[in-house]
Design an enzyme around this catalytic site. Structure first.
Site, PDB file in Angstrom:
ATOM      1  N   GLY A 120       0.826  -1.192   0.000  1.00 39.46           N
ATOM      2  CA  GLY A 120       0.000   0.000   0.000  1.00 39.46           C
ATOM      3  C   GLY A 120       0.863   1.244   0.000  1.00 39.46           C
ATOM      4  O   GLY A 120       2.046   1.192   0.370  1.00 39.46           O
ATOM      5  N   GLN A 177       2.979   9.934   1.589  1.00 40.10           N
ATOM      6  CA  GLN A 177       4.287   9.257   1.579  1.00 40.10           C
ATOM      7  C   GLN A 177       5.168   9.714   0.416  1.00 40.10           C
ATOM      8  O   GLN A 177       6.378   9.523   0.449  1.00 40.10           O
ATOM      9  CB  GLN A 177       4.115   7.727   1.523  1.00 40.10           C
ATOM     10  CG  GLN A 177       3.589   7.135   2.822  1.00 40.10           C
ATOM     11  CD  GLN A 177       3.460   5.636   2.717  1.00 40.10           C
ATOM     12  OE1 GLN A 177       2.508   5.130   2.133  1.00 40.10           O
ATOM     13  NE2 GLN A 177       4.433   4.913   3.254  1.00 40.10           N
ATOM     14  N   CYS A 198       5.911  -0.734   7.082  1.00 43.85           N
ATOM     15  CA  CYS A 198       5.580   0.458   6.303  1.00 43.85           C
ATOM     16  C   CYS A 198       6.786   0.845   5.447  1.00 43.85           C
ATOM     17  O   CYS A 198       7.920   0.801   5.919  1.00 43.85           O
ATOM     18  CB  CYS A 198       5.223   1.598   7.259  1.00 43.85           C
ATOM     19  SG  CYS A 198       4.837   3.151   6.439  1.00 43.85           S
ATOM     20  N   LEU A 199       6.518   1.248   4.199  1.00 48.89           N
ATOM     21  CA  LEU A 199       7.615   1.652   3.307  1.00 48.89           C
ATOM     22  C   LEU A 199       8.348   2.882   3.841  1.00 48.89           C
ATOM     23  O   LEU A 199       9.498   3.118   3.473  1.00 48.89           O
ATOM     24  CB  LEU A 199       7.073   1.931   1.897  1.00 48.89           C
ATOM     25  CG  LEU A 199       6.518   0.726   1.129  1.00 48.89           C
ATOM     26  CD1 LEU A 199       5.899   1.173  -0.188  1.00 48.89           C
ATOM     27  CD2 LEU A 199       7.595  -0.316   0.895  1.00 48.89           C
ATOM     28  N   HIS A 256      -4.261   0.991   7.548  1.00 47.49           N
ATOM     29  CA  HIS A 256      -2.902   1.544   7.607  1.00 47.49           C
ATOM     30  C   HIS A 256      -2.778   2.774   6.704  1.00 47.49           C
ATOM     31  O   HIS A 256      -2.225   3.805   7.105  1.00 47.49           O
ATOM     32  CB  HIS A 256      -1.908   0.449   7.193  1.00 47.49           C
ATOM     33  CG  HIS A 256      -0.483   0.876   7.164  1.00 47.49           C
ATOM     34  ND1 HIS A 256       0.453   0.440   8.089  1.00 47.49           N
ATOM     35  CD2 HIS A 256       0.203   1.702   6.326  1.00 47.49           C
ATOM     36  CE1 HIS A 256       1.627   0.988   7.828  1.00 47.49           C
ATOM     37  NE2 HIS A 256       1.507   1.747   6.753  1.00 47.49           N
ATOM     38  N   GLU A 257      -3.325   2.670   5.482  1.00 49.77           N
ATOM     39  CA  GLU A 257      -3.193   3.775   4.519  1.00 49.77           C
ATOM     40  C   GLU A 257      -4.071   4.964   4.918  1.00 49.77           C
ATOM     41  O   GLU A 257      -3.661   6.118   4.772  1.00 49.77           O
ATOM     42  CB  GLU A 257      -3.514   3.314   3.095  1.00 49.77           C
ATOM     43  CG  GLU A 257      -2.613   2.195   2.554  1.00 49.77           C
ATOM     44  CD  GLU A 257      -1.130   2.446   2.754  1.00 49.77           C
ATOM     45  OE1 GLU A 257      -0.683   3.599   2.698  1.00 49.77           O
ATOM     46  OE2 GLU A 257      -0.396   1.457   2.993  1.00 49.77           O
ATOM     47  N   HIS A 315      -2.355   7.027   7.401  1.00 55.70           N
ATOM     48  CA  HIS A 315      -1.380   7.954   6.809  1.00 55.70           C
ATOM     49  C   HIS A 315      -2.036   9.292   6.446  1.00 55.70           C
ATOM     50  O   HIS A 315      -1.435  10.351   6.587  1.00 55.70           O
ATOM     51  CB  HIS A 315      -0.755   7.364   5.541  1.00 55.70           C
ATOM     52  CG  HIS A 315       0.436   6.491   5.801  1.00 55.70           C
ATOM     53  ND1 HIS A 315       1.559   6.926   6.458  1.00 55.70           N
ATOM     54  CD2 HIS A 315       0.689   5.199   5.454  1.00 55.70           C
ATOM     55  CE1 HIS A 315       2.446   5.938   6.518  1.00 55.70           C
ATOM     56  NE2 HIS A 315       1.941   4.872   5.920  1.00 55.70           N
TER      57      HIS A 315
HETATM   58 CO    CO Z   1       2.763   2.983   5.620  1.00 55.82          CO
END
Ligand code: CO
Length: 176
Positions: free
Chosen positions: A46, A51, A96-97, A138-139, A142
């Site tokens: 995701g 981000q 998470c990225l 999760h997204e 963000h």
């Molecule tokens: Co993330």
């Protein structure tokens, strides 16, 4: 299309609230196309617009329950997503990225129903289960400036991370 830089969790942008998308124009489409390429290159599940430094309510999730030959076809674009119903509970590993190499135990709903818009401004409903429900939550976090490490029950220990890595290694070995 272009791969964009993914901000890391020390960047203040990631703690900010994102604003709703109001114009479903080519600028949005370029952002989404770039996000798709960035997500695929990073091999993530995701990605949220903040981000890549854009404080707008747009996210991508990879729905692994969709049967397709490529990840590209499993990507769902969610604009201005709103959770309208949740059920059940799941507790598990999350990463998470923007926080590479860190994993934590996070409790999420087992099923999440959302209302969102597609890139052309058409509203639709979407229901995600298990990993997909986790990714949606999760997204959306963000978009509200929340990173999983701040809501994790605990982070995985060095030893658990090694076990996780060994498990991944094993998977790769099996495939070869
Ligand atoms: Co993330």
């Amino acid at each position: 299309m272009a791969v964009r830089m993914i901000l890391k969790d020390n960047d203040i942008t990631l703690s900010k609230q994102s604003r709703a998308v109001t114009e479903f124009n080519t600028r949005l489409h370029t952002l989404l196309d770039d996000m798709r390429e960035t997500l695929i290159e990073a091999n993530g599940l995701g990605l949220a617009a903040p981000q890549v430094g854009v404080l707008r309510r747009a996210v991508l999730i990879v729905d692994l329950s969709i049967e397709a030959e490529t990840v590209e076809k499993q990507i769902i674009e969610l604009i201005n997503p709103e959770i309208i119903k949740t059920s059940g509970e799941q507790s598990g590993n999350e990463g998470c990225l923007s926080v590479p190499g860190v994993y934590g135990i996070v409790t999420r709903p087992e099923t999440v129903k959302i209302r969102a818009f597609n890139r052309f401004g058409k509203a639709f409903y979407y229901t995600g289960k298990e990993m997909t429900a986790r990714a949606i939550c999760h997204e959306i976090d963000h978009l509200n400036g929340v990173i999983f490490t701040s809501i994790a029950e605990r982070l995985l220990t060095e030893e658990e991370l090694l076990q996780l890595a060994a498990g991944n290694q094993q998977d790769t070995g099996d495939e070869e």
